[in-house]
Design a protein around this motif. Structure first.
Motif, PDB file in Angstrom:
ATOM      1  N   THR A   1      44.203  71.187  61.764  1.00  0.00           N
ATOM      2  CA  THR A   1      44.146  72.036  62.938  1.00  0.00           C
ATOM      3  C   THR A   1      43.645  73.425  62.568  1.00  0.00           C
TER       4      THR A   1
ATOM      5  N   ASN B   1      43.153  79.054  66.621  1.00  0.00           N
ATOM      6  CA  ASN B   1      42.165  80.070  66.955  1.00  0.00           C
ATOM      7  C   ASN B   1      42.368  80.472  68.414  1.00  0.00           C
TER       8      ASN B   1
ATOM      9  N   ILE C   1      39.748  80.025  71.417  1.00  0.00           N
ATOM     10  CA  ILE C   1      39.343  78.723  71.945  1.00  0.00           C
ATOM     11  C   ILE C   1      40.130  78.387  73.207  1.00  0.00           C
TER      12      ILE C   1
ATOM     13  N   ASP D   1      36.226  74.865  76.145  1.00  0.00           N
ATOM     14  CA  ASP D   1      35.142  75.330  75.281  1.00  0.00           C
ATOM     15  C   ASP D   1      34.547  74.194  74.459  1.00  0.00           C
TER      16      ASP D   1
ATOM     17  N   VAL E   1      33.328  73.498  70.652  1.00  0.00           N
ATOM     18  CA  VAL E   1      33.405  74.023  69.292  1.00  0.00           C
ATOM     19  C   VAL E   1      32.473  73.190  68.421  1.00  0.00           C
TER      20      VAL E   1
ATOM     21  N   VAL F   1      35.233  67.248  66.451  1.00  0.00           N
ATOM     22  CA  VAL F   1      36.097  68.352  66.860  1.00  0.00           C
ATOM     23  C   VAL F   1      36.700  68.048  68.224  1.00  0.00           C
ATOM     24  N   THR F   2      37.994  68.322  68.363  1.00  0.00           N
ATOM     25  CA  THR F   2      38.683  68.201  69.640  1.00  0.00           C
ATOM     26  C   THR F   2      39.319  69.545  69.964  1.00  0.00           C
ATOM     27  N   PRO F   3      38.708  70.318  70.906  1.00  0.00           N
ATOM     28  CA  PRO F   3      39.268  71.620  71.246  1.00  0.00           C
ATOM     29  C   PRO F   3      40.481  71.505  72.167  1.00  0.00           C
TER      30      PRO F   3
ATOM     31  N   SER G   1      43.396  76.268  69.870  1.00  0.00           N
ATOM     32  CA  SER G   1      43.195  75.556  68.607  1.00  0.00           C
ATOM     33  C   SER G   1      42.117  74.484  68.757  1.00  0.00           C
ATOM     34  N   ALA G   2      41.793  73.881  67.638  1.00  0.00           N
ATOM     35  CA  ALA G   2      40.902  72.720  67.624  1.00  0.00           C
ATOM     36  C   ALA G   2      41.312  71.840  66.458  1.00  0.00           C
TER      37      ALA G   2
ATOM     38  N   VAL H   1      32.331  78.871  68.474  1.00  0.00           N
ATOM     39  CA  VAL H   1      32.960  78.545  69.748  1.00  0.00           C
ATOM     40  C   VAL H   1      31.987  78.909  70.849  1.00  0.00           C
TER      41      VAL H   1
END
Length: 108
Positions: A44, A47, A50, A54, A56, A73-75, A79-80, A102
């Protein structure tokens, strides 16, 4: 200029260790722990810039065997989750550097 930053997973902490960097772009240096052949690890990125809507973008920027990893990536809000897959038939113990950005987006 000034929008980016850098963060590193702690040395010896493993590739699944979370990282925190609240910037819209930057680099993440992963731990050099071994990633077995044809295996995925996820961590993880916390951030606060985010949003769940969004986009990423993450790429393998430098260090290690370029072309040996695939990324996903899974926003989420704040976080992501970044997944790194070793696509080779051998384990790789490399402290790869990921570059991320981002892209602010909405669903409307």
């Amino acid at each position: 200029t000034g929008a980016g930053g850098t963060v590193a997973q702690g040395a010896g902490s493993g590739k699944a260790t979370a990282a925190t960097l609240s910037r819209v772009c930057g680099t993440i240096t992963m731990d050099a722990a071994n990633l077995a052949a044809d295996t995925t690890v996820a961590f993880t990125l916390t951030n606060t810039t985010i949003a769940a809507t969004d986009v990423v973008v993450v790429v393998h920027d430098s260090v290690g065997t370029l072309g040996a990893y695939s990324l996903a990536v899974t926003p989420a809000a704040g976080s992501a989750v970044i997944s790194v897959h070793n696509t080779t038939p051998a384990g790789l113990a490399e402290a790869i550097v990921l570059r991320f950005a981002v892209i602010k987006a909405v669903v409307a």
